[in-house]
Enzyme design. Structure first.
Site, PDB file in Angstrom:
ATOM      1  N   ASP A   1     124.745 -77.581 -82.621  1.00  0.00           N
ATOM      2  CA  ASP A   1     123.322 -77.671 -82.254  1.00  0.00           C
ATOM      3  C   ASP A   1     122.478 -76.738 -83.105  1.00  0.00           C
ATOM      4  OD1 ASP A   1     123.158 -79.421 -79.677  1.00  0.00           O
ATOM      5  OD2 ASP A   1     124.861 -78.079 -79.335  1.00  0.00           O
TER       6      ASP A   1
ATOM      7  N   GLY B   1      75.577 -53.060 -91.838  1.00  0.00           N
ATOM      8  CA  GLY B   1      76.641 -53.265 -90.863  1.00  0.00           C
ATOM      9  C   GLY B   1      77.946 -52.599 -91.260  1.00  0.00           C
TER      10      GLY B   1
ATOM     11  N   TYR C   1      76.950 -72.827 -86.535  1.00  0.00           N
ATOM     12  CA  TYR C   1      76.728 -71.421 -86.181  1.00  0.00           C
ATOM     13  C   TYR C   1      76.203 -71.284 -84.751  1.00  0.00           C
ATOM     14  CZ  TYR C   1      74.980 -66.650 -86.249  1.00  0.00           C
ATOM     15  OH  TYR C   1      74.728 -65.334 -85.932  1.00  0.00           O
TER      16      TYR C   1
ATOM     17  N   LEU D   1      81.121 -50.316 -81.268  1.00  0.00           N
ATOM     18  CA  LEU D   1      81.012 -49.244 -82.250  1.00  0.00           C
ATOM     19  C   LEU D   1      79.962 -48.213 -81.875  1.00  0.00           C
ATOM     20  CD1 LEU D   1      81.416 -51.250 -85.582  1.00  0.00           C
ATOM     21  CD2 LEU D   1      83.143 -50.027 -84.261  1.00  0.00           C
ATOM     22  N   VAL D   2      78.998 -48.582 -81.005  1.00  0.00           N
ATOM     23  CA  VAL D   2      77.983 -47.613 -80.582  1.00  0.00           C
ATOM     24  C   VAL D   2      78.661 -46.418 -79.915  1.00  0.00           C
ATOM     25  CG1 VAL D   2      75.970 -47.207 -79.119  1.00  0.00           C
ATOM     26  CG2 VAL D   2      76.188 -49.368 -80.360  1.00  0.00           C
TER      27      VAL D   2
ATOM     28  N   ASP E   1     128.616 -74.588 -87.001  1.00  0.00           N
ATOM     29  CA  ASP E   1     128.064 -74.708 -85.645  1.00  0.00           C
ATOM     30  C   ASP E   1     127.545 -76.139 -85.508  1.00  0.00           C
ATOM     31  OD1 ASP E   1     126.844 -73.984 -83.116  1.00  0.00           O
ATOM     32  OD2 ASP E   1     124.947 -73.883 -84.196  1.00  0.00           O
TER      33      ASP E   1
ATOM     34  N   LYS F   1      81.537 -45.150 -80.616  1.00  0.00           N
ATOM     35  CA  LYS F   1      82.098 -44.291 -81.661  1.00  0.00           C
ATOM     36  C   LYS F   1      80.991 -43.558 -82.409  1.00  0.00           C
ATOM     37  CE  LYS F   1      86.285 -47.033 -82.340  1.00  0.00           C
ATOM     38  NZ  LYS F   1      87.214 -47.631 -83.316  1.00  0.00           N
TER      39      LYS F   1
ATOM     40  N   ARG G   1      69.295 -63.935 -80.987  1.00  0.00           N
ATOM     41  CA  ARG G   1      69.162 -65.358 -80.673  1.00  0.00           C
ATOM     42  C   ARG G   1      67.979 -65.623 -79.734  1.00  0.00           C
ATOM     43  NH1 ARG G   1      74.389 -68.306 -78.963  1.00  0.00           N
ATOM     44  NH2 ARG G   1      73.308 -70.021 -80.006  1.00  0.00           N
TER      45      ARG G   1
END
Length: 738
Positions: free
Chosen positions: A510, A37, A97, A386-387, A508, A389, A321
């Site tokens: 506030d 990867g 997961y 990414l495919v 000052d 690229k 999956r």
């Protein structure tokens, strides 16, 4: 567990759900499979074979499938590869997961809210596993460690690490989209997720849109604003930015030189002889828009009969999956549609779609990318893609056309691609025609332009860039903390006060000696008895002139500080009370008052939570209780209209803390501070304020003055404190000086 061998601190720690090495069991033996990867490639030079670096993650095998001896062996083997395993049970994997990460976060962040499952047990286990990761990381991490946490599985981890590693350097990168607030707000645990991410010093996203969505959600969820992507939480600056992940460019650019890839290229040329190849390559997921792509290709064949038998759609769907019903149903739908289209158009020697449901080895992937005439990538939502690229990188000295969804993060870097709406069948069909008919010299020109860009910002450069920016963020934090009042600086202030002959203290109100409240109502903003007692004590000190310079009306200041022997300045210096008498500046807003009030009333009527405050010399639009994004939009409109209305007058529009104020151009806190300096001629000056109106005071302070801004951020003040209680603590110490 195994405590005797793992306590050495690491300089660089990568944390992700999965390790770059997967462990499985086959025939009773442990099998180790390296990942190919992009993340593993990006970080390999940063962690691998470096004794000061470590990668922490789940090895892909559950506790129940291993013995204690197996786990010791896995740990030993992975340590040799610069990794350390986090072992999870099957229940934890199922609920953390498959459950919260992929049935809650994944669909929601990809805008598929109808697929979201909000189960309490998922959330509980998500927290549990993030705790386990935190415990594991902290066995290795020290205050000088750099920790880089990755992706949506571990969004609570930065916060958990920060709780126990206050000075650690922590980065987080999200590899999927971050949705707009209207989608993110559907998440029941949205505040906890935001707080978890804020444990990081640098929060990275693929593109600026995702960073912008995060900042918007932070504003709407917690009311925290940003300045040019910098968020301040307590005493810590956090940077939010975009880092578009790249690819291993050289690997794909040189792929055709690989012997196995060359053989695959020959096979493809032979098999698809005289056919134009349109490549579709995705993980099987509902976010990828595969069904819409098939509909578009069918529409293309319907309306372009001249291309039948001349093109082939090579569709590669990588299994994902497969045990989940949603994915099983998607796979079935895809296969049915492919079968129907092929049945509709196939001839004896031509099948329009070549469908492959499998993981392909790199030589086959690179060969398909190299030989495809067109890459058709139309995800409905994609963090990067990414495919796209990889396809461009393989086109060395050759033509090719990229058709890319406008919903993919990669489109921002690849404007030369043919951009399509993935929901528009006609548009995709037209894009296919355009791609097939595009002249080769135009194809190569576009490809070369994209290649130049991709070759410069590779996956390795991406990782390097992130770490560089993380270090710069820590430097920014250090620079900010350098101005914070510490004990040594406090001693200098007290010592200077003790030696002084004439003292001037400018405060000052506030946000400086009292916390800001969500209303300008004087009742809710009234100083406490403790604060009044403190001011009374300071005002009674020898040779001390105490001044409160506020934007509040004179009647309010009168009611609050009655009986305390100090100078009051109301409406930023338009009114001054000294010796129990108020004096005013010779200027009037009455000429413009009616028109300003009428304009602001129109906005109040359609902006719930806003209000108008009228003063003698100014008019204020308050928006503390207005939803932040609506407030920003309204402010821009109001400011534009008021500036036009007041053009050429002695009044201007000023931004303050959740306010817009119309007030005289030549009356400000700096002007009144200069008058007090000339009047008192002090050798000790303490000036404290919290917002942009107080910067005028800081600007006119003499070099030896102790100017202090309340809160972090850019300021002309010499020093800073975090909040009003720090100011009161300092003032209390002043009263001890005789």
């Amino acid at each position: 567990m195994f405590a005797g061998t793992i306590m050495a601190k690491k300089k660089f720690i990568v944390v992700s759900n999965r390790l770059p090495i997967s462990v499985s069991k086959s025939g009773g033996r442990l099998v180790y499979t390296p990942s190919s990867g992009g993340l593993a490639t990006a970080l390999s030079k940063l962690y691998k074979n470096d004794s000061d670096s470590l990668w922490v993650g789940w090895p892909g095998i559950c506790e129940e499938d291993t013995t204690p001896a197996d786990r010791r062996e896995i740990t030993r083997k992975l340590r040799q590869q610069g990794c350390y395993p986090v072992f999870l049970t099957k229940r934890q994997v199922r609920e953390y997961y498959d459950g919260y990460s992929n049935d809650t976060i994944w669909p929601l962040f990809h805008y598929f809210q109808t697929y979201v499952k909000n189960e309490n047990v998922y959330w509980e286990t998500y927290q549990e596993v993030n705790d386990i990761f935190a415990d594991t990381v902290l066995r290795f991490a020290g205050q000088d460690s750099i920790i880089w946490v990755h992706d949506y599985h571990l969004m609570l981890l930065p916060g958990k690490l920060r709780d126990r590693l206050q000075n650690g350097t922590i980065g987080f990168f999200l590899h999927i989209p971050f949705p707009s607030y209207e989608i993110f707000r559907l998440l029941p645990n949205r505040t906890e997720i935001i707080k978890g991410l804020l444990g990081a010093d640098l929060i990275g996203f693929h593109i600026y849109d995702y960073a912008r969505h995060f900042l918007s959600s932070l504003l709407r969820t917690m009311g925290v604003e940003n300045s040019n992507g910098i968020v301040t939480i307590g005493d810590r600056a956090i940077k939010v930015d975009a880092f578009p992940i790249g690819i291993d460019y050289e690997k794909f650019a040189n792929a055709r030189k690989d012997k196995e890839t060359a053989e695959e290229i020959k096979a493809i040329k032979k098999h698809y002889k005289d056919k134009k190849i349109i490549l579709s390559m995705d993980r099987l997921d509902y976010t990828k828009g595969i069904l819409g792509r098939l509909r578009s290709f069918e529409y293309f064949l319907d309306n372009n009969p001249q291309y039948r038998q001349k093109v082939v759609l090579v569709m590669v769907a990588v299994p994902s999956r497969v045990e989940v019903d949603t994915y099983q149903n998607l796979k079935q739908e895809i296969e049915q549609r492919v079968s129907r289209i092929n049945g509709k158009y196939s001839t004896v020697d031509w099948t329009p779609i070549s469908y492959q449901f499998r993981n392909l080895p790199f030589p086959q992937v690179s060969a398909l990318l190299t030989e495809a005439d067109v890459a058709l990538l139309t995800p409905l939502r994609d963090g990067m893609n990414l495919v796209a690229k990889e396809y461009v990188a393989t086109k060395q000295n050759g033509p090719g056309v990229l058709i890319l969804s406008e919903m993919a993060g990669a489109i921002d870097e690849m404007p030369e691609a043919i951009s399509v709406n993935p929901n528009d069948v006609n548009s995709i069909s037209d894009a296919i025609t355009e791609a097939l008919e595009m002249p080769k010299d135009e194809q190569m020109q576009k490809i070369k332009t994209m290649q130049k860009r991709l070759s410069q910002y590779t996956v390795g450069r991406w990782a390097q860039d992130f770490i560089e920016q993380l270090k710069k963020t820590k430097q920014l934090q250090d620079a900010q903390s350098d101005k914070l009042i510490n004990k040594e600086r406090e001693r200098k202030i007290l010592s200077a006060l003790r030696r002084s002959r004439q003292r001037l203290i400018l405060l000052d109100y506030d946000g400086t000696i009292t916390d800001l409240v969500p209303t300008h109502d004087p009742v809710r903003s009234k100083p406490s008895e403790e604060t009044l007692s403190l001011l009374r004590h300071i005002a009674g000190m020898r040779n001390t002139v105490l001044c409160v310079i506020s934007g509040r009306p004179k009647d309010v200041l009168d009611s609050w500080f009655k009986g305390i022997p100090m100078i009051l300045s109301a409406e930023h210096g338009a009114w001054i009370k000294d010796d129990n008498e108020w004096s005013r500046r010779d200027i009037s807003l009455n000429v413009h008052r009616k028109n300003i009030i009428e304009l602001l009333k129109q906005y109040v009527e359609r902006t719930p939570g806003s209000s108008i405050e009228e003063k003698d010399f100014s008019i204020v639009w308050h928006y503390r209780n207005v939803p932040p994004e609506l407030a920003q939009a309204r402010n821009s409109s109001i400011e534009y209209e008021l500036k036009n209305m007041l053009s050429g007058s002695d009044f201007a529009v000023h931004r303050g803390a959740k306010i817009l104020e119309v007030k005289p151009k030549f009356i400000n806190k700096g002007m009144i501070a200069e008058e007090f300096l000339a009047m008192v001629e002090p050798d000790f000056v303490l000036c404290i304020g919290d917002d942009s109106t107080d910067e005028d005071m800081f600007e006119v302070m003499p070099d030896n003055a102790f100017s202090i801004k309340v809160g972090l951020g850019e300021s002309g003040a010499r020093f800073q404190v975090l909040e009003p209680k720090n100011v009161l603590a300092l003032l209390e110490k002043l009263t001890r000086i005789r």
